[in-house]
Design a protein around this motif. Structure first.
Motif, PDB file in Angstrom:
ATOM      1  N   PRO A 138      13.610  64.392 -40.240  1.00  0.00           N
ATOM      2  CA  PRO A 138      14.224  63.193 -39.661  1.00  0.00           C
ATOM      3  C   PRO A 138      13.982  61.959 -40.522  1.00  0.00           C
ATOM      4  O   PRO A 138      13.061  61.935 -41.355  1.00  0.00           O
ATOM      5  CB  PRO A 138      13.501  63.054 -38.318  1.00  0.00           C
ATOM      6  CG  PRO A 138      12.155  63.648 -38.582  1.00  0.00           C
ATOM      7  CD  PRO A 138      12.390  64.792 -39.535  1.00  0.00           C
ATOM      8  N   SER A 139      14.789  60.942 -40.318  1.00  0.00           N
ATOM      9  CA  SER A 139      14.530  59.652 -40.951  1.00  0.00           C
ATOM     10  C   SER A 139      13.204  59.114 -40.404  1.00  0.00           C
ATOM     11  O   SER A 139      12.795  59.469 -39.295  1.00  0.00           O
ATOM     12  CB  SER A 139      15.663  58.677 -40.630  1.00  0.00           C
ATOM     13  OG  SER A 139      16.905  59.188 -41.092  1.00  0.00           O
ATOM     14  N   PRO A 140      12.539  58.270 -41.129  1.00  0.00           N
ATOM     15  CA  PRO A 140      11.214  57.790 -40.695  1.00  0.00           C
ATOM     16  C   PRO A 140      11.244  57.004 -39.388  1.00  0.00           C
ATOM     17  O   PRO A 140      10.208  56.863 -38.732  1.00  0.00           O
ATOM     18  CB  PRO A 140      10.751  56.910 -41.869  1.00  0.00           C
ATOM     19  CG  PRO A 140      11.987  56.592 -42.637  1.00  0.00           C
ATOM     20  CD  PRO A 140      12.899  57.752 -42.461  1.00  0.00           C
ATOM     21  N   PHE A 141      12.420  56.529 -38.991  1.00  0.00           N
ATOM     22  CA  PHE A 141      12.525  55.734 -37.767  1.00  0.00           C
ATOM     23  C   PHE A 141      13.229  56.504 -36.641  1.00  0.00           C
ATOM     24  O   PHE A 141      13.623  55.926 -35.637  1.00  0.00           O
ATOM     25  CB  PHE A 141      13.309  54.436 -38.053  1.00  0.00           C
ATOM     26  CG  PHE A 141      14.510  54.644 -38.934  1.00  0.00           C
ATOM     27  CD1 PHE A 141      15.668  55.232 -38.456  1.00  0.00           C
ATOM     28  CD2 PHE A 141      14.472  54.274 -40.270  1.00  0.00           C
ATOM     29  CE1 PHE A 141      16.763  55.444 -39.270  1.00  0.00           C
ATOM     30  CE2 PHE A 141      15.577  54.480 -41.103  1.00  0.00           C
ATOM     31  CZ  PHE A 141      16.716  55.071 -40.591  1.00  0.00           C
ATOM     32  N   THR A 142      13.412  57.812 -36.806  1.00  0.00           N
ATOM     33  CA  THR A 142      14.138  58.626 -35.827  1.00  0.00           C
ATOM     34  C   THR A 142      13.184  59.505 -35.033  1.00  0.00           C
ATOM     35  O   THR A 142      12.260  60.094 -35.593  1.00  0.00           O
ATOM     36  CB  THR A 142      15.185  59.519 -36.528  1.00  0.00           C
ATOM     37  OG1 THR A 142      16.120  58.700 -37.216  1.00  0.00           O
ATOM     38  CG2 THR A 142      15.930  60.376 -35.507  1.00  0.00           C
ATOM     39  N   VAL A 143      13.429  59.590 -33.712  1.00  0.00           N
ATOM     40  CA  VAL A 143      12.654  60.472 -32.845  1.00  0.00           C
ATOM     41  C   VAL A 143      13.617  61.325 -32.028  1.00  0.00           C
ATOM     42  O   VAL A 143      14.511  60.785 -31.364  1.00  0.00           O
ATOM     43  CB  VAL A 143      11.734  59.680 -31.887  1.00  0.00           C
ATOM     44  CG1 VAL A 143      10.946  60.642 -30.992  1.00  0.00           C
ATOM     45  CG2 VAL A 143      10.785  58.790 -32.664  1.00  0.00           C
ATOM     46  N   TRP A 144      13.445  62.631 -32.091  1.00  0.00           N
ATOM     47  CA  TRP A 144      14.224  63.569 -31.274  1.00  0.00           C
ATOM     48  C   TRP A 144      13.382  64.021 -30.091  1.00  0.00           C
ATOM     49  O   TRP A 144      12.199  64.346 -30.241  1.00  0.00           O
ATOM     50  CB  TRP A 144      14.625  64.798 -32.086  1.00  0.00           C
ATOM     51  CG  TRP A 144      15.714  64.560 -33.089  1.00  0.00           C
ATOM     52  CD1 TRP A 144      15.563  64.220 -34.403  1.00  0.00           C
ATOM     53  CD2 TRP A 144      17.120  64.646 -32.858  1.00  0.00           C
ATOM     54  NE1 TRP A 144      16.785  64.089 -35.006  1.00  0.00           N
ATOM     55  CE2 TRP A 144      17.771  64.342 -34.077  1.00  0.00           C
ATOM     56  CE3 TRP A 144      17.895  64.948 -31.744  1.00  0.00           C
ATOM     57  CZ2 TRP A 144      19.151  64.340 -34.211  1.00  0.00           C
ATOM     58  CZ3 TRP A 144      19.276  64.945 -31.881  1.00  0.00           C
ATOM     59  CH2 TRP A 144      19.893  64.637 -33.085  1.00  0.00           C
ATOM     60  N   MET A 145      13.992  64.052 -28.901  1.00  0.00           N
ATOM     61  CA  MET A 145      13.338  64.563 -27.702  1.00  0.00           C
ATOM     62  C   MET A 145      14.270  65.575 -27.053  1.00  0.00           C
ATOM     63  O   MET A 145      15.389  65.238 -26.651  1.00  0.00           O
ATOM     64  CB  MET A 145      13.035  63.430 -26.719  1.00  0.00           C
ATOM     65  CG  MET A 145      12.185  62.318 -27.296  1.00  0.00           C
ATOM     66  SD  MET A 145      11.875  61.005 -26.100  1.00  0.00           S
ATOM     67  CE  MET A 145      11.184  59.731 -27.185  1.00  0.00           C
ATOM     68  N   LEU A 146      13.829  66.808 -26.985  1.00  0.00           N
ATOM     69  CA  LEU A 146      14.633  67.896 -26.415  1.00  0.00           C
ATOM     70  C   LEU A 146      14.030  68.328 -25.082  1.00  0.00           C
ATOM     71  O   LEU A 146      12.809  68.465 -24.957  1.00  0.00           O
ATOM     72  CB  LEU A 146      14.682  69.092 -27.372  1.00  0.00           C
ATOM     73  CG  LEU A 146      15.603  68.992 -28.595  1.00  0.00           C
ATOM     74  CD1 LEU A 146      15.146  67.903 -29.557  1.00  0.00           C
ATOM     75  CD2 LEU A 146      15.659  70.330 -29.336  1.00  0.00           C
TER      76      LEU A 146
END
Length: 320
Positions: A138-146
């Motif tokens: 991911p980009s350093p400022f991206t957070v994925w929540m599944l």
């Protein structure tokens, strides 16, 4: 003072972990990761936890619940928090690719670009593969929540790259405390029925109470239990849900279910039982339809609610 964590009743270990991650995100980063997997049964709070976490990450005070960032997140209008959900049976590749592209964008107002996939278990294999690289790098400022019912509902290549949080079913006494506080006008019998059918999920229990389906859900729980009574009655209910019956037919099936459950079926003579079952042979014929609902009393109760209201079953609406 309110907090974004206030609605996560009975999930203190999860709140502690996520709060530590929020603090770490603004510091040494040791408790923070860019991919999270929230698992637990429907109504366990997994989606609410993901949304609260997303709000807290954007908040300068770690989820105060009062600032503009928190209130826009709660309203679903924060430009840097994207909720990915579907009313259909699956999330396809085109949708996944669209959000992969969005995940690479810099945040517009907040500190993070957060994407919450509320139905990660509905990603097709191709869609999950499209998501993989974005979750992996991911980009350093991206957070994925599944969010998904179980870890196994997400392909191994994605879940191995996520930090997993499991939402436990709450004991009955904790459920009782929550319902007394949040559904104070509910009578004890309805509250008890909702708790019995909700399988430790406060969100589901509150949904049963709000919809008036608590008693029906409790009936479903009894029907789906083990033993001859459950075996016979699963056919009755499956058939009523497998077609589009009129209200009278559905209510007759429910009445039969109640009457049989009020008797000790194991001791009921065959010459009494058999005619009653054969009288509903057309219903029993469609027993296999019940597999669609995974023997889940909550889903059955909600399906029955839509039928009694005169709407098409969810299984048909999903294909419209």
């Amino acid at each position: 003072m309110t907090s974004v964590w206030d609605e996560l009743v009975g999930q203190s270990p999860v709140v502690d972990t996520l709060s530590a991650a929020v603090r770490s995100a603004g510091g040494d980063g040791r408790s923070m990761t860019h991919a999270w997997l929230f698992t637990g049964p429907p109504g366990s709070g997994r989606s609410n936890a993901a949304k609260a976490f997303a709000a807290a990450l954007q908040c300068e005070r770690g989820g105060c619940g009062e600032c503009r960032s928190c209130t826009t997140a709660a309203a679903g209008s924060h430009p840097d928090i994207t909720l990915i959900r579907t009313d259909g049976l699956s999330i396809g590749t085109d949708v996944a690719r669209e959000y992969v592209r969005k995940s690479a964008l810099s945040p517009a107002l907040g500190r993070w670009q957060v994407l919450v996939v509320e139905d990660a278990d509905r990603l097709t294999e191709q869609a999950a593969n499209a998501l993989l690289k974005a979750v992996e790098e991911p980009s350093p400022f991206t957070v994925w929540m599944l969010c998904a019912p179980a870890t196994e509902d997400v392909i191994v290549t994605i879940r191995s790259r996520c930090r997993t949080l499991r939402f436990a079913a709450l004991p009955d006494d904790a459920m009782e405390a929550i319902l007394v506080e949040q559904a104070s006008d509910c009578d004890a019998a309805t509250r008890s029925a909702a708790i019995a059918a909700a399988a430790g999920s406060p969100g589901r229990a509150l949904g049963f109470i709000a919809s008036g389906l608590g008693p029906v859900a409790e009936l479903m729980r009894r029907i789906l239990g083990e033993g001859d009574a459950g075996f016979v009655l699963r056919g009755e209910l499956a058939a009523s849900l497998g077609a589009r019956p009129d209200r009278a037919k559905l209510e007759a099936a429910l009445d039969l279910a109640r009457s049989i459950l009020d008797e000790d079926l194991d001791t009921l003579p065959a010459d009494i039982l058999t005619p009653r079952v054969e009288a509903h042979a057309e219903l029993v014929r469609l027993t296999g339809e019940l597999a669609t609902y995974n023997y889940d009393p909550g889903l059955l109760a909600m399906e029955i609610g839509t039928l009694l209201a005169g709407a098409a079953p969810a299984s048909e609406r999903a294909n419209v």
